[in-house]
Write a protein that holds these residues in place. Sequence first.
Motif, PDB file in Angstrom:
ATOM      1  N   LYS A  81      -9.488   3.665  -3.034  1.00  0.00           N
ATOM      2  CA  LYS A  81      -9.641   2.134  -3.598  1.00  0.00           C
ATOM      3  C   LYS A  81      -8.124   1.211  -3.400  1.00  0.00           C
ATOM      4  O   LYS A  81      -8.258  -0.191  -3.796  1.00  0.00           O
ATOM      5  N   ASP A  82      -7.245   2.096  -3.293  1.00  0.00           N
ATOM      6  CA  ASP A  82      -5.580   0.456  -2.835  1.00  0.00           C
ATOM      7  C   ASP A  82      -6.612  -0.491  -1.375  1.00  0.00           C
ATOM      8  O   ASP A  82      -5.883  -1.117  -1.247  1.00  0.00           O
TER       9      ASP A  82
ATOM     10  N   ARG B 103      -8.519  -2.723  -2.622  1.00  0.00           N
ATOM     11  CA  ARG B 103      -8.670  -3.496  -3.230  1.00  0.00           C
ATOM     12  C   ARG B 103      -7.760  -4.880  -2.301  1.00  0.00           C
ATOM     13  O   ARG B 103      -7.707  -5.818  -2.587  1.00  0.00           O
TER      14      ARG B 103
ATOM     15  N   ILE C 132       0.994  -1.370   0.016  1.00  0.00           N
ATOM     16  CA  ILE C 132       0.623  -0.331  -0.187  1.00  0.00           C
ATOM     17  C   ILE C 132       0.820   1.081  -0.463  1.00  0.00           C
ATOM     18  O   ILE C 132       1.812   1.328   0.713  1.00  0.00           O
ATOM     19  N   THR C 133       0.844   2.270  -0.883  1.00  0.00           N
ATOM     20  CA  THR C 133       1.684   3.813  -1.187  1.00  0.00           C
ATOM     21  C   THR C 133       1.022   4.827   0.302  1.00  0.00           C
ATOM     22  O   THR C 133      -0.357   4.832  -0.748  1.00  0.00           O
TER      23      THR C 133
ATOM     24  N   THR D 263      -6.426  -8.341 -11.885  1.00  0.00           N
ATOM     25  CA  THR D 263      -5.482  -7.975 -10.738  1.00  0.00           C
ATOM     26  C   THR D 263      -4.023  -8.113 -11.437  1.00  0.00           C
ATOM     27  O   THR D 263      -3.355  -7.713 -11.182  1.00  0.00           O
TER      28      THR D 263
ATOM     29  N   LEU E  99      -6.766  -0.399 -11.216  1.00  0.00           N
ATOM     30  CA  LEU E  99      -7.026   0.926  -9.737  1.00  0.00           C
ATOM     31  C   LEU E  99      -9.054   0.241  -9.950  1.00  0.00           C
ATOM     32  O   LEU E  99      -9.213   0.707  -8.602  1.00  0.00           O
TER      33      LEU E  99
ATOM     34  N   ARG F  92      -3.599   2.959 -13.193  1.00  0.00           N
ATOM     35  CA  ARG F  92      -4.500   3.116 -12.849  1.00  0.00           C
ATOM     36  C   ARG F  92      -5.935   3.230 -12.964  1.00  0.00           C
ATOM     37  O   ARG F  92      -7.152   2.379 -12.607  1.00  0.00           O
TER      38      ARG F  92
END
Length: 236
Positions: A112-113, A116, A37-38, A224, A215, A212
């Motif tokens: 969204k991250d 996911r 995760i960023t 994915t 995602l 993008r």
Amino acid sequence: MSNTELAYRATLAEACTWLQTQTGKPWSLSSLIGHGITPFVWLDYDEHFPELFGDATGGYAAPIFFQGDTQRLAAGSADVLISMTKDADNIAIQLPPPGIRVPLDNLRFLRKDLHRLSEQIKLDAAPAQVQKVVISESTKGITKDQVLLVFGGLVKLNLEAALMSAEALFGDEGARIKPGAKAAKNKWLWNPVTLALGLHENYRVPMSRLKRVFLEHACLSPWTRQWQETLDLLGE
């Protein structure tokens, strides 16, 4: 905390609490980073770093992705040090030493991250038979309407006409999944990974924009893993 209550940019506490309700296990900054995760921080315009902001004079959300910066966070640092990030135009940029320091409380995580990650964890934990069904369904592809929704805004061509033609525009074999002999055109399906690669190679659609869409669109979630494996092979 339900899906609808998770902020678009969640704090660390919000992200960990929400994931715990979804997965049944505790989460931390270290485990978020360990799962890819960023983190982001909002940067207000700073005249010392004009190259970062461009036209974004009100500031923008800067990602923390450089391995040294994320490893420092995962190890339990007292603040955030950003030595490399992406500018407001999504271009990677190295910051002059000593970089930018901000408080840990400024960290944010994209909804969204987190969604996911939650879905991937649930899929990985599902019984083998359930996973087999999901994988089998994913091989069917996406419909024309889904293709146009996901990819239509990325290219300046009549994508619908290209899809319905007999030409293999998106790779040697084309992205269309081979139908049965009597399949009507309105039943045709396309592989989104092959489509994305074809749009990049043949129409110069930037990889950043293609990443993008995978995602942002739920209809692409079955692909994915295939998309990520493809990116890894390409060094992307």
